[in-house]
Design a protein around this motif. Structure first.
Motif, PDB file in Angstrom:
ATOM      1  N   LEU A  88      -9.916 -16.166 -79.808  1.00  0.00           N
ATOM      2  CA  LEU A  88      -9.223 -14.901 -80.017  1.00  0.00           C
ATOM      3  C   LEU A  88      -7.897 -15.119 -80.749  1.00  0.00           C
ATOM      4  O   LEU A  88      -7.541 -14.349 -81.649  1.00  0.00           O
ATOM      5  CB  LEU A  88      -8.975 -14.225 -78.674  1.00  0.00           C
ATOM      6  CG  LEU A  88      -8.407 -12.796 -78.715  1.00  0.00           C
ATOM      7  CD1 LEU A  88      -9.364 -11.850 -79.417  1.00  0.00           C
ATOM      8  CD2 LEU A  88      -8.117 -12.295 -77.299  1.00  0.00           C
ATOM      9  N   SER A  89      -7.185 -16.184 -80.385  1.00  0.00           N
ATOM     10  CA  SER A  89      -5.901 -16.489 -81.036  1.00  0.00           C
ATOM     11  C   SER A  89      -6.098 -16.768 -82.516  1.00  0.00           C
ATOM     12  O   SER A  89      -5.332 -16.292 -83.358  1.00  0.00           O
ATOM     13  CB  SER A  89      -5.239 -17.686 -80.355  1.00  0.00           C
ATOM     14  OG  SER A  89      -4.945 -17.406 -79.005  1.00  0.00           O
ATOM     15  N   VAL A 106      -5.849 -14.916 -88.366  1.00  0.00           N
ATOM     16  CA  VAL A 106      -6.517 -14.515 -89.607  1.00  0.00           C
ATOM     17  C   VAL A 106      -6.244 -13.042 -89.902  1.00  0.00           C
ATOM     18  O   VAL A 106      -5.931 -12.659 -91.027  1.00  0.00           O
ATOM     19  CB  VAL A 106      -8.039 -14.773 -89.511  1.00  0.00           C
ATOM     20  CG1 VAL A 106      -8.756 -14.208 -90.732  1.00  0.00           C
ATOM     21  CG2 VAL A 106      -8.327 -16.259 -89.387  1.00  0.00           C
ATOM     22  N   GLN A 107      -6.354 -12.197 -88.853  1.00  0.00           N
ATOM     23  CA  GLN A 107      -6.137 -10.765 -89.030  1.00  0.00           C
ATOM     24  C   GLN A 107      -4.690 -10.463 -89.378  1.00  0.00           C
ATOM     25  O   GLN A 107      -4.398  -9.594 -90.201  1.00  0.00           O
ATOM     26  CB  GLN A 107      -6.538 -10.013 -87.760  1.00  0.00           C
ATOM     27  CG  GLN A 107      -6.454  -8.499 -87.891  1.00  0.00           C
ATOM     28  CD  GLN A 107      -7.334  -7.981 -89.002  1.00  0.00           C
ATOM     29  OE1 GLN A 107      -8.521  -8.264 -89.052  1.00  0.00           O
ATOM     30  NE2 GLN A 107      -6.736  -7.242 -89.932  1.00  0.00           N
ATOM     31  N   GLN A 109     -12.831  -4.038 -83.792  1.00  0.00           N
ATOM     32  CA  GLN A 109     -12.696  -2.741 -84.444  1.00  0.00           C
ATOM     33  C   GLN A 109     -11.677  -2.806 -85.582  1.00  0.00           C
ATOM     34  O   GLN A 109     -11.883  -2.230 -86.654  1.00  0.00           O
ATOM     35  CB  GLN A 109     -12.275  -1.687 -83.421  1.00  0.00           C
ATOM     36  CG  GLN A 109     -13.321  -1.423 -82.344  1.00  0.00           C
ATOM     37  CD  GLN A 109     -12.812  -0.511 -81.242  1.00  0.00           C
ATOM     38  OE1 GLN A 109     -11.751   0.102 -81.376  1.00  0.00           O
ATOM     39  NE2 GLN A 109     -13.539  -0.434 -80.141  1.00  0.00           N
ATOM     40  N   LEU A 110     -10.581  -3.521 -85.355  1.00  0.00           N
ATOM     41  CA  LEU A 110      -9.550  -3.671 -86.379  1.00  0.00           C
ATOM     42  C   LEU A 110     -10.098  -4.459 -87.568  1.00  0.00           C
ATOM     43  O   LEU A 110      -9.824  -4.130 -88.730  1.00  0.00           O
ATOM     44  CB  LEU A 110      -8.323  -4.371 -85.790  1.00  0.00           C
ATOM     45  CG  LEU A 110      -7.137  -4.585 -86.736  1.00  0.00           C
ATOM     46  CD1 LEU A 110      -6.648  -3.259 -87.286  1.00  0.00           C
ATOM     47  CD2 LEU A 110      -6.011  -5.308 -86.012  1.00  0.00           C
ATOM     48  N   GLN A 111     -10.873  -5.506 -87.296  1.00  0.00           N
ATOM     49  CA  GLN A 111     -11.472  -6.299 -88.364  1.00  0.00           C
ATOM     50  C   GLN A 111     -12.405  -5.453 -89.217  1.00  0.00           C
ATOM     51  O   GLN A 111     -12.437  -5.579 -90.449  1.00  0.00           O
ATOM     52  CB  GLN A 111     -12.232  -7.485 -87.756  1.00  0.00           C
ATOM     53  CG  GLN A 111     -11.340  -8.550 -87.148  1.00  0.00           C
ATOM     54  CD  GLN A 111     -12.124  -9.577 -86.344  1.00  0.00           C
ATOM     55  OE1 GLN A 111     -13.272  -9.351 -85.964  1.00  0.00           O
ATOM     56  NE2 GLN A 111     -11.505 -10.715 -86.076  1.00  0.00           N
ATOM     57  N   GLU A 112     -13.167  -4.587 -88.570  1.00  0.00           N
ATOM     58  CA  GLU A 112     -14.098  -3.724 -89.303  1.00  0.00           C
ATOM     59  C   GLU A 112     -13.337  -2.753 -90.203  1.00  0.00           C
ATOM     60  O   GLU A 112     -13.693  -2.563 -91.371  1.00  0.00           O
ATOM     61  CB  GLU A 112     -14.976  -2.949 -88.317  1.00  0.00           C
ATOM     62  CG  GLU A 112     -16.027  -2.086 -89.004  1.00  0.00           C
ATOM     63  CD  GLU A 112     -16.938  -1.379 -88.016  1.00  0.00           C
ATOM     64  OE1 GLU A 112     -17.783  -0.591 -88.448  1.00  0.00           O
ATOM     65  OE2 GLU A 112     -16.790  -1.630 -86.794  1.00  0.00           O
ATOM     66  N   ARG A 113     -12.278  -2.139 -89.679  1.00  0.00           N
ATOM     67  CA  ARG A 113     -11.465  -1.238 -90.500  1.00  0.00           C
ATOM     68  C   ARG A 113     -10.783  -1.996 -91.631  1.00  0.00           C
ATOM     69  O   ARG A 113     -10.655  -1.484 -92.750  1.00  0.00           O
ATOM     70  CB  ARG A 113     -10.417  -0.530 -89.634  1.00  0.00           C
ATOM     71  CG  ARG A 113     -11.005   0.472 -88.663  1.00  0.00           C
ATOM     72  CD  ARG A 113      -9.938   1.442 -88.154  1.00  0.00           C
ATOM     73  NE  ARG A 113      -8.890   0.756 -87.427  1.00  0.00           N
ATOM     74  CZ  ARG A 113      -8.902   0.551 -86.128  1.00  0.00           C
ATOM     75  NH1 ARG A 113      -9.930   0.956 -85.404  1.00  0.00           N
ATOM     76  NH2 ARG A 113      -7.907  -0.071 -85.530  1.00  0.00           N
TER      77      ARG A 113
END
Length: 320
Positions: free
Chosen positions: A141-142, A147-148, A86-90
Motif C-alpha cells: 500500500l505504501s 506511485v500515486q 478508486q483514486l488510481q482508476e480516476r
C-alpha cells in the motif's frame, strides 16, 4: 431387591403403588449426567484460571488485545486499499486522459518487492504469519501511494501548463466584433497591388483608422516594427508553437519583449505598407506554418456569428 414406594390416594382412602415411566426415568438420568459434565467443564476452566499466574493472565489478555487490534488494522488497510484503487482508476481514466498523459501501467502500480527473505526477521513469533501478512500489505500500500503521489504531482504540473496553454492560444477576434467587416479570408486571391495570384495567409478586417487592436492570447511581443510589406506590424509569440501577426497598423502601443495578456490593447488599425485601404491583416501560425485564423475565434463568437463570418470570408476580396 428394589424398594417399592407408595402414595396415599385421598379419593379411595387407600395406599397405591408408585409406578415410574421408563422414558422419564432415563431422561432424568441423561440430564443428571449432562449436569455433571458441565459442572466439571466450567469447574476446570475456573480452576485453570485460578492456577494461572498473574503474568500468564496478563500475557493472555495482551495476546487477545493484540489479536483484536491486528484485525482492526487489517480492516482499515482493506478500506484504504479500496479508496486508493478508486483514486488510481480516476487518475488513469479521467485526470491523465484529460491532460493527454499516458496512463500508469498496472504492473508499475502494483509491482512486488524483491527478495524471498524480506520478512525473515518476523519469523519465530506466536503470530508470525499474521504479522508478516499485515507488514506486506502495508509495504504494498505504501509503494502504491508513492506511485500515486508522484502521478498527482505530475497532474498538478500538467494542469498548470494546460491553464497557461489555454490562456496563450489565440482565441478571440483581434478587433471587437461590432467594429469591422471581413474583407478577405484565408485563400488564394489576386493581390490588389502586385496583381499576382497569391495565397492570402490571414484575414483582412476592414475598419476605420484608429480602431483598437487587441492581443488574441497571452504572450510576449516578438517584433514591433515597420515593414515594407506589412507597414507597422506586431508579432506576438504565445508559446506552444503559436505566433500571431497584426499588420498595416497606424500606431503601435507595445514594444519588443513586453508581456501581454489576451485582450490587451496593442495598437490601432491603419493603412501602412502594401495596403489599399484602412484595415487589419491578421495571421495565426503554429510551428512557423500559417493556419486559418477563423478557427481561433471561439472565445467570443457564437455558432451563428462564426457561421456568418466564415461565409463572408469565403466570398470577399483581399486588401493587401
Amino acid at each position: 431387591m428394589a424398594k417399592v414406594k407408595y402414595y396415599y390416594d385421598e379419593d379411595t382412602l387407600s395406599y397405591r403403588k408408585i409406578t415410574v415411566d421408563k422414558s422419564n426415568y432415563y431422561r432424568r438420568i441423561l440430564f443428571s449426567v449432562l449436569g455433571i459434565v458441565l459442572i466439571a467443564f466450567f469447574g476446570f476452566i475456573g480452576f485453570s484460571q485460578i492456577i494461572m499466574s498473574p503474568s500468564e493472565r496478563a500475557q493472555s489478555r495482551e495476546y487477545e488485545n493484540l489479536k483484536f487490534h491486528y484485525e482492526v488494522l487489517g480492516k482499515r488497510l482493506e478500506e484504504s486499499s479500496n479508496i486508493l484503487s478508486q483514486l488510481q482508476e480516476r487518475d488513469n481514466n479521467i485526470y491523465r486522459s484529460y491532460f493527454e498523459a499516458n496512463p500508469i501501467p498496472e504492473e508499475q502500480r502494483k509491482a512486488g518487492f524483491g527478495g524471498v527473505n524480506r520478512y525473515k526477521n518476523l519469523d519465530g513469533f506466536d503470530n508470525s504469519n499474521l504479522i508478516k501478512k499485515l507488514t506486506k500489505e502495508i509495504d504494498v500500500l505504501s509503494k502504491q501511494m508513492v506511485v500515486q503521489s508522484k502521478s498527482l504531482d505530475e497532474i498538478v504540473v500538467l494542469a498548470k501548463e494546460k491553464e497557461d496553454m489555454l490562456a496563450s492560444i489565440p482565441a478571440i477576434l483581434p478587433i471587437k466584433k461590432d467594429d469591422f467587416y471581413v474583407a478577405s479570408g484565408y485563400k488564394m486571391r489576386m493581390h490588389p497591388i502586385l496583381k499576382i495570384n497569391k495565397f492570402h495567409k490571414g484575414m483582412d478586417f476592414t475598419a476605420p483608422t484608429g480602431t483598437p487592436v487587441y492581443a488574441s492570447g497571452n504572450g510576449k511581443i516578438h517584433r514591433a516594427q515597420r515593414s515594407s510589406t506589412f507597414g507597422k506590424v506586431i508579432y506576438i509569440k504565445h508559446g506552444y508553437g503559436y505566433t500571431t501577426i497584426y499588420a498595416h497598423l497606424s500606431k503601435m502601443k507595445v514594444k519588443r519583449g513586453q508581456d501581454v495578456k489576451r485582450g490587451d490593447l496593442i495598437g490601432y488599425v491603419g493603412n501602412t505598407g502594401l495596403s489599399v485601404s484602412s484595415h487589419l491583416h491578421y495571421e495565426v501560425h503554429k510551428n512557423d506554418r500559417p493556419l486559418n485564423p477563423i478557427n481561433f475565434y471561439y472565445g467570443n463568437l457564437t455558432l451563428d456569428e462564426f457561421a456568418a463570418l466564415q461565409k463572408t470570408s469565403e466570398q470577399s476580396q483581399s486588401l493587401d
